[in-house]
Design a protein around this motif. Structure first.
Motif, PDB file in Angstrom:
ATOM      1  N   THR A   1       3.059  -1.003   4.179  1.00  0.00           N
ATOM      2  CA  THR A   1       2.320   0.236   3.962  1.00  0.00           C
ATOM      3  C   THR A   1       3.174   1.461   4.206  1.00  0.00           C
ATOM      4  N   ASP A   2       3.048   2.411   3.294  1.00  0.00           N
ATOM      5  CA  ASP A   2       3.654   3.715   3.492  1.00  0.00           C
ATOM      6  C   ASP A   2       2.948   4.365   4.674  1.00  0.00           C
TER       7      ASP A   2
ATOM      8  N   ASP B   1      -4.107   6.891   5.944  1.00  0.00           N
ATOM      9  CA  ASP B   1      -2.659   6.689   5.960  1.00  0.00           C
ATOM     10  C   ASP B   1      -2.292   5.330   6.552  1.00  0.00           C
TER      11      ASP B   1
ATOM     12  N   VAL C   1       0.862  -1.184   0.000  1.00  0.00           N
ATOM     13  CA  VAL C   1       0.000   0.000   0.000  1.00  0.00           C
ATOM     14  C   VAL C   1       0.900   1.235   0.000  1.00  0.00           C
ATOM     15  N   ASP C   2       0.893   1.964  -1.109  1.00  0.00           N
ATOM     16  CA  ASP C   2       1.753   3.141  -1.238  1.00  0.00           C
ATOM     17  C   ASP C   2       1.169   4.051  -2.302  1.00  0.00           C
ATOM     18  N   ASP C   3       1.151   5.345  -2.032  1.00  0.00           N
ATOM     19  CA  ASP C   3       0.597   6.279  -3.001  1.00  0.00           C
ATOM     20  C   ASP C   3       1.575   6.616  -4.118  1.00  0.00           C
TER      21      ASP C   3
ATOM     22  N   THR D   1      -3.315   1.966  -3.667  1.00  0.00           N
ATOM     23  CA  THR D   1      -2.740   3.314  -3.666  1.00  0.00           C
ATOM     24  C   THR D   1      -2.922   4.050  -2.339  1.00  0.00           C
ATOM     25  N   GLU D   2      -3.793   3.563  -1.478  1.00  0.00           N
ATOM     26  CA  GLU D   2      -3.971   4.156  -0.148  1.00  0.00           C
ATOM     27  C   GLU D   2      -4.804   3.212   0.709  1.00  0.00           C
ATOM     28  N   GLY D   3      -4.948   3.559   1.990  1.00  0.00           N
ATOM     29  CA  GLY D   3      -5.560   2.660   2.953  1.00  0.00           C
ATOM     30  C   GLY D   3      -6.978   2.232   2.648  1.00  0.00           C
TER      31      GLY D   3
ATOM     32  N   GLY E   1      -5.998  10.226   2.038  1.00  0.00           N
ATOM     33  CA  GLY E   1      -7.073   9.307   2.432  1.00  0.00           C
ATOM     34  C   GLY E   1      -6.714   8.678   3.757  1.00  0.00           C
TER      35      GLY E   1
ATOM     36  N   TYR F   1       2.617   7.777   5.196  1.00  0.00           N
ATOM     37  CA  TYR F   1       1.917   9.013   4.829  1.00  0.00           C
ATOM     38  C   TYR F   1       1.337   8.915   3.429  1.00  0.00           C
ATOM     39  N   MET F   2       0.001   8.830   3.380  1.00  0.00           N
ATOM     40  CA  MET F   2      -0.718   8.760   2.111  1.00  0.00           C
ATOM     41  C   MET F   2      -1.984   9.594   2.248  1.00  0.00           C
TER      42      MET F   2
END
Length: 125
Positions: free
Chosen positions: A51-52, A59, A7-9, A32-34, A57, A54-55
């Motif tokens: 998971t990144d 995070d 999961v990463d933007d 692309t996001e949570g 939607g 900071y995204m």
């Protein structure tokens, strides 16, 4: 044969992680996001979620808290460009197993995914 949700933007980060994980023989799904990750119908069957933090939607912290509330017991690894004490604290409180600084090498990914101690919180800097 591990199933991993990335999961990463950042399209570049998603692509690099997917290619690295494919080289290690993992089956990879990306989001692309949570909120998009939560729509994956069988998310509880994944061995790990990367998971990144900071995204837009939802995070990485919010995604982790939600997955843990829903009963997800697999590894959740937070990924960040830096690993400040505040990020470490927030990741641990959210329920992440580890917090790692991007970019990850292929060797780091292999070691990370084959660790047996899933509940140890360790920061790799």
């Amino acid at each position: 044969g591990l199933r991993v949700l990335v999961v990463d933007d950042s399209p570049i980060s998603r692509t690099v992680l997917r290619e690295q994980l494919n080289l290690l023989g993992c089956k990879v799904i990306t989001a692309t996001e949570g909120y998009e990750a939560l729509k994956v119908s069988d998310v509880d069957t994944f061995d790990a979620v990367l998971t990144d933090l900071y995204m837009p939607g939802l995070d990485g912290y919010g995604l982790t808290r939600t997955l843990r509330r829903q009963g997800y017991n697999g590894q959740i690894i937070g990924l960040t460009g830096s690993a400040y004490p505040e990020e470490q604290r927030k990741g641990k409180e959210a329920g992440m197993n580890r917090l790692l600084r991007k970019p990850l090498s292929l060797a780091q990914l292999y070691t990370l995914l084959h660790k047996k101690e899933l509940n140890i919180y360790a920061v790799k800097i």
